[in-house]
Write a protein that holds these residues in place. Sequence first.
Motif, short mmCIF file in Angstrom:
data_model
loop_
_atom_site.label_atom_id
_atom_site.label_comp_id
_atom_site.label_asym_id
_atom_site.label_seq_id
_atom_site.Cartn_x
_atom_site.Cartn_y
_atom_site.Cartn_z
N UNK A 176 33.94 70.79 -8.23
CA UNK A 176 35.22 70.81 -8.30
C UNK A 176 36.09 69.71 -7.57
N UNK A 177 35.60 69.37 -6.81
CA UNK A 177 36.43 69.43 -5.60
C UNK A 177 36.42 67.56 -6.15
N UNK A 178 35.03 67.31 -5.92
CA UNK A 178 34.46 65.99 -6.32
C UNK A 178 35.20 65.26 -7.29
N UNK A 179 35.47 66.15 -8.80
CA UNK A 179 35.75 65.85 -9.66
C UNK A 179 37.37 65.58 -9.56
N UNK A 180 38.01 66.19 -9.02
CA UNK A 180 40.02 65.94 -9.21
C UNK A 180 39.40 64.95 -7.84
N UNK A 181 39.24 64.49 -7.38
CA UNK A 181 39.20 63.14 -6.53
C UNK A 181 39.11 61.97 -6.94
N UNK A 182 37.59 62.36 -8.50
CA UNK A 182 37.89 61.08 -9.28
C UNK A 182 38.60 61.14 -10.02
N UNK A 183 39.20 61.92 -10.05
CA UNK A 183 40.79 61.23 -11.75
C UNK A 183 41.68 61.34 -10.81
N UNK A 184 41.67 61.75 -9.42
CA UNK A 184 43.18 61.29 -8.58
C UNK A 184 42.76 59.71 -8.04
N UNK A 185 41.73 59.51 -8.39
CA UNK A 185 41.58 57.86 -7.57
C UNK A 185 41.53 57.03 -9.22
N UNK A 186 41.11 57.80 -10.09
CA UNK A 186 41.48 56.92 -11.16
C UNK A 186 42.62 56.84 -11.95
N UNK A 187 43.69 57.22 -11.00
CA UNK A 187 45.88 57.39 -11.65
C UNK A 187 45.70 56.31 -11.12
N UNK A 188 45.38 55.87 -9.83
CA UNK A 188 45.85 54.64 -9.12
C UNK A 188 44.98 53.47 -9.42
N UNK A 189 44.24 53.77 -10.27
CA UNK A 189 43.57 52.63 -10.68
C UNK A 189 44.72 51.29 -10.58
N UNK A 190 44.49 49.88 -10.74
CA UNK A 190 46.12 49.27 -10.62
C UNK A 190 45.80 48.32 -11.87
N UNK A 191 44.49 48.71 -12.95
CA UNK A 191 45.01 49.05 -14.73
C UNK A 191 45.39 49.49 -15.16
N UNK A 192 45.02 51.01 -14.88
CA UNK A 192 46.08 51.52 -15.20
C UNK A 192 48.06 52.08 -15.44
N UNK A 193 48.10 50.98 -14.13
CA UNK A 193 49.60 51.17 -13.53
C UNK A 193 50.26 49.94 -13.65
#
Length: 204
Positions: A176-193
């Motif tokens: 669960x902690x690894x998946x939460x970290x993945x989602x957090x990192x994905x929200x910080x991706x340049x192309x999403x922002x």
Amino acid sequence: MQDEKGILIVLSGPAGVGKGTVCNALREKNTGIEYSVSATTREPRAGEKDGVNYFFKTKLEFEKMIEDNRLLEWAKYVNNYYGTPIDPVLDTVNNGKDIILEIEVQGAKKVKERYPEGIFIFLMPPSLSELRTRITERGTETQDLINERMTVAQEELEMMEYYDYVVENDQVEYAVDRIRSIVTAEHCKRERLVEKYKQIVEVE
């Protein structure tokens, strides 16, 4: 200013690897991730509720959903249909919320074809012997069905190359902690922002 879209998270892996357990643990941590309810033709297991764990459908009902193009993906697995109703998923993402799909590997491939901007996570067992133990301890399958699931699992493990991330489910809390970290990192991706910050520059 336009809100950031939510992320479609696809979690899949062999039967018995613990996808449902991991998804339930994610929800218990109040992560804000919505849970997509799949449709299936398999019989409910003890304690499962229609509309909560799955939408339980007859074969005819499910095939009507396929015909009407009301599924983001669907697959036939060990003589049962599984699929994801499309409208709730797209509504959630477009409203800026994350949603996780807990689906089989066949279904994940179809989602990637239709929605490649999602993030795809393969949940890996510590070993095949541990996977067999988990399936056996559920007490819901015959020995022949267990053997069939293990054969399918070996084929599915070879398909992890199609995924963005691999998470080993050795202990649920760590997965669960690894998946939460993945989602957090994905929200910080340049192309999403990039669109969001273009609007900030334009306003200034």
